[in-house]
Write a protein that holds these residues in place. Structure first.
Motif, PDB file in Angstrom:
ATOM      1  N   ARG A   2      44.210  37.296  45.179  1.00  0.00           N
ATOM      2  CA  ARG A   2      45.474  36.986  44.524  1.00  0.00           C
ATOM      3  C   ARG A   2      46.582  36.634  45.515  1.00  0.00           C
ATOM      4  NH1 ARG A   2      46.488  38.725  39.473  1.00  0.00           N
ATOM      5  NH2 ARG A   2      48.209  37.224  39.641  1.00  0.00           N
ATOM      6  N   ARG A   3      46.399  36.986  46.785  1.00  0.00           N
ATOM      7  CA  ARG A   3      47.354  36.560  47.806  1.00  0.00           C
ATOM      8  C   ARG A   3      47.201  35.070  48.112  1.00  0.00           C
ATOM      9  NH1 ARG A   3      51.568  40.004  49.725  1.00  0.00           N
ATOM     10  NH2 ARG A   3      50.762  42.108  50.029  1.00  0.00           N
ATOM     11  N   VAL A   4      46.002  34.548  47.913  1.00  0.00           N
ATOM     12  CA  VAL A   4      45.724  33.143  48.203  1.00  0.00           C
ATOM     13  C   VAL A   4      46.025  32.275  46.988  1.00  0.00           C
ATOM     14  CG1 VAL A   4      43.920  31.486  48.852  1.00  0.00           C
ATOM     15  CG2 VAL A   4      44.015  33.744  49.939  1.00  0.00           C
ATOM     16  N   ILE A   5      45.481  32.664  45.847  1.00  0.00           N
ATOM     17  CA  ILE A   5      45.729  31.957  44.586  1.00  0.00           C
ATOM     18  C   ILE A   5      46.318  32.981  43.629  1.00  0.00           C
ATOM     19  CG2 ILE A   5      44.741  30.628  42.697  1.00  0.00           C
ATOM     20  CD1 ILE A   5      44.431  29.181  45.328  1.00  0.00           C
ATOM     21  N   ASP A   6      47.612  32.848  43.344  1.00  0.00           N
ATOM     22  CA  ASP A   6      48.268  33.892  42.549  1.00  0.00           C
ATOM     23  C   ASP A   6      48.431  33.531  41.076  1.00  0.00           C
ATOM     24  OD1 ASP A   6      50.212  31.958  42.790  1.00  0.00           O
ATOM     25  OD2 ASP A   6      51.770  33.281  43.589  1.00  0.00           O
ATOM     26  N   SER A  63      47.350  33.457  37.117  1.00  0.00           N
ATOM     27  CA  SER A  63      46.781  34.498  36.265  1.00  0.00           C
ATOM     28  C   SER A  63      45.248  34.424  36.280  1.00  0.00           C
ATOM     29  CB  SER A  63      47.267  34.314  34.822  1.00  0.00           C
ATOM     30  OG  SER A  63      46.506  35.119  33.943  1.00  0.00           O
ATOM     31  N   PRO A  64      44.582  35.562  36.538  1.00  0.00           N
ATOM     32  CA  PRO A  64      43.117  35.556  36.545  1.00  0.00           C
ATOM     33  C   PRO A  64      42.513  35.055  35.229  1.00  0.00           C
ATOM     34  CG  PRO A  64      43.950  37.617  37.440  1.00  0.00           C
ATOM     35  CD  PRO A  64      45.134  36.891  36.859  1.00  0.00           C
ATOM     36  N   TRP A  65      43.225  35.255  34.119  1.00  0.00           N
ATOM     37  CA  TRP A  65      42.722  34.796  32.822  1.00  0.00           C
ATOM     38  C   TRP A  65      42.592  33.274  32.793  1.00  0.00           C
ATOM     39  CZ3 TRP A  65      40.713  38.303  29.711  1.00  0.00           C
ATOM     40  CH2 TRP A  65      41.161  39.618  29.825  1.00  0.00           C
ATOM     41  N   LEU A  66      43.468  32.604  33.542  1.00  0.00           N
ATOM     42  CA  LEU A  66      43.408  31.145  33.615  1.00  0.00           C
ATOM     43  C   LEU A  66      42.563  30.682  34.798  1.00  0.00           C
ATOM     44  CD1 LEU A  66      47.173  30.320  32.937  1.00  0.00           C
ATOM     45  CD2 LEU A  66      45.267  30.166  31.311  1.00  0.00           C
ATOM     46  N   GLN A  91      40.188  32.385  36.885  1.00  0.00           N
ATOM     47  CA  GLN A  91      38.796  32.751  37.092  1.00  0.00           C
ATOM     48  C   GLN A  91      37.802  31.879  36.310  1.00  0.00           C
ATOM     49  OE1 GLN A  91      37.062  34.696  39.203  1.00  0.00           O
ATOM     50  NE2 GLN A  91      38.975  35.018  40.340  1.00  0.00           N
ATOM     51  N   PRO A  92      38.037  31.550  35.039  1.00  0.00           N
ATOM     52  CA  PRO A  92      37.102  30.633  34.370  1.00  0.00           C
ATOM     53  C   PRO A  92      36.994  29.287  35.076  1.00  0.00           C
ATOM     54  CG  PRO A  92      38.466  31.756  32.758  1.00  0.00           C
ATOM     55  CD  PRO A  92      39.044  32.071  34.100  1.00  0.00           C
ATOM     56  N   LEU A  93      38.142  28.751  35.517  1.00  0.00           N
ATOM     57  CA  LEU A  93      38.131  27.477  36.243  1.00  0.00           C
ATOM     58  C   LEU A  93      37.383  27.617  37.560  1.00  0.00           C
ATOM     59  CD1 LEU A  93      39.145  24.553  36.598  1.00  0.00           C
ATOM     60  CD2 LEU A  93      41.237  25.505  37.605  1.00  0.00           C
ATOM     61  N   LEU A  94      37.638  28.722  38.259  1.00  0.00           N
ATOM     62  CA  LEU A  94      36.987  28.936  39.548  1.00  0.00           C
ATOM     63  C   LEU A  94      35.475  29.089  39.387  1.00  0.00           C
ATOM     64  CD1 LEU A  94      37.114  29.591  42.612  1.00  0.00           C
ATOM     65  CD2 LEU A  94      37.479  31.992  41.978  1.00  0.00           C
ATOM     66  N   GLN A  95      35.060  29.988  38.487  1.00  0.00           N
ATOM     67  CA  GLN A  95      33.641  30.312  38.364  1.00  0.00           C
ATOM     68  C   GLN A  95      32.813  29.197  37.729  1.00  0.00           C
ATOM     69  OE1 GLN A  95      32.418  32.973  39.807  1.00  0.00           O
ATOM     70  NE2 GLN A  95      34.428  33.813  40.346  1.00  0.00           N
ATOM     71  N   LEU A  96      33.399  28.505  36.769  1.00  0.00           N
ATOM     72  CA  LEU A  96      32.625  27.510  36.013  1.00  0.00           C
ATOM     73  C   LEU A  96      32.717  26.095  36.569  1.00  0.00           C
ATOM     74  CD1 LEU A  96      33.476  28.711  32.394  1.00  0.00           C
ATOM     75  CD2 LEU A  96      31.424  29.220  33.752  1.00  0.00           C
TER      76      LEU A  96
END
Length: 365
Positions: free
Chosen positions: A66-70, A72-75, A77-82
């Motif tokens: 979260r220090r690198v990409i702050d 919201s994880p709800w937005l 993480q899906p973009l990151l993982q998928l």
């Protein structure tokens, strides 16, 4: 190896050359390592290899910070993982493959950090002997910060000096390294006393090491460069507005370097590289500015240095030496000189060792 003595039905550890029992402790008290001061150097990190899964693990850890990409994880993480981690490991893996130290089976950052650590350890041990224990860790990947903190505690380090190898403070570099260090301490039954080294962006010995590297490069150049581009790793401009001092510290390093070299303002400039994502980052962007210098200002012969990096890595060996160089040449640039990071240069090792000595005052004698 520890010797074991039999006393009744108990195994009792007997002290050896590096272990002692506290004064007046009973014979059943475990032996303790000789007390030491740990010097833990920290850098960003590196994948274990450039294959897809190694890259995915590394990028997943890095881009989930979260220090690198702050966002919201709800937005995010899906973009990151998928999406991102389905594609980016391939392109990043190719970039790492182009610079990989195949002989050692590791990235250049790993090789250089090992060399830096060995040189600093030799310099400090010549003065302090077995009082110190010098090692390094990575914020992402291996060797991990928690594993090295554990090793230092087990080795008897009752005091640890944590040294993030970032000359300039940024939330996405220094702060996250500190976060991980303190998270590791939370797991220790007997926490060591700790200190953290301040950013050293204006330290005279760091500036001197930079200046010497520039002077060597200019002396070896067939034609003197028209301008020196100091390319720093970028961060979102929003971070500056929110109080991150990184931009100001980078500007000061450039000014101090210019003053040490005795140059005019027109001979040196500050830029920022490695933009990621849609929002505005610190400007000017290096990849665009080198093209503008060639096309609009007629600067056909430039040199580029990366003062924010303590060791050459993917952002310098691949991004600067390939992508940024290509941008300059496509705009009409003729001579591109990359000045390597300070790495394990003697002046750099001297600067880092001196900074360590300044920070262990009262701990060693």
């Amino acid at each position: 190896m520890q010797r074991k003595l039999r006393k009744g039905t108990e195994d009792v550890l007997a002290p050896n050359e590096t272990e002692t029992r506290p004064n007046h402790a009973p014979a059943t008290h475990p032996a303790l390592p000789q007390a030491k001061v740990g010097i833990l150097l920290a850098n960003l990190g590196t994948p274990d290899n450039y294959d897809y899964w190694s890259m995915r693990r590394y990028l997943g850890e890095f881009l989930s910070d979260r220090r690198v990409i702050d966002y919201s994880p709800w937005l995010w993480q899906p973009l990151l993982q998928l999406v991102i981690l389905s594609k980016r490991p391939f392109s990043s893996g190719e970039a790492y493959k182009s610079i990989w130290n195949e002989d050692a089976g590791e990235s250049p950052l790993m090789t250089i950090t090992k060399d830096q650590t060995a040189a600093i350890a030799a310099k400090l041990k010549a003065e302090y002997g077995d009082q110190i224990h010098v090692d390094f860790c990575m914020r992402y990947g291996n060797p991990s910060t928690p594993s090295k903190v554990r090793e230092m505690v087990e080795a008897g380090c009752h005091k640890i000096l944590f040294f993030p190898l970032y000359p300039h403070y940024a939330g996405a570099t220094s702060a996250t390294a500190n976060d991980q260090f303190f998270r590791a301490l939370m797991k220790e039954k007997w926490q060591p006393t700790v200190r953290v080294v301040d950013p050293y962006y204006e330290h005279p010995l760091y500036i001197e090491a930079l200046a010497q590297s520039v002077e060597r490069a200019y002396a070896e150049a067939e034609t003197r460069p028209d301008i020196l581009v100091c390319s720093y790793h970028g961060v979102p401009k929003r971070y500056l507005m929110e109080g991150d001092p990184y931009h100001c510290q980078c500007q000061k390093t450039t000014r101090l370097l210019k003053e040490r070299l005795g140059w005019a303002d027109t001979e040196i400039t500050t830029t920022f590289q490695s933009k990621f994502g849609p929002e505005e980052w610190l400007k000017p962007y290096t990849v665009e500015e080198v093209a503008r210098l060639a096309e609009e200002d007629g600067k056909k012969n430039i040199a580029v240095i990366a003062p924010a990096f303590s060791a050459d890595c993917i952002e310098t060996l691949e991004e600067i030496n390939e992508e940024i160089k290509e941008s300059f040449e496509e705009a009409g640039g003729e001579h591109f000189t990359y000045i390597p990071c300070l790495n394990d240069d003697a002046a750099h090792v001297h600067a880092l060792s001196s900074i360590i000595k300044e920070n262990v005052g009262g701990w060693l004698r």
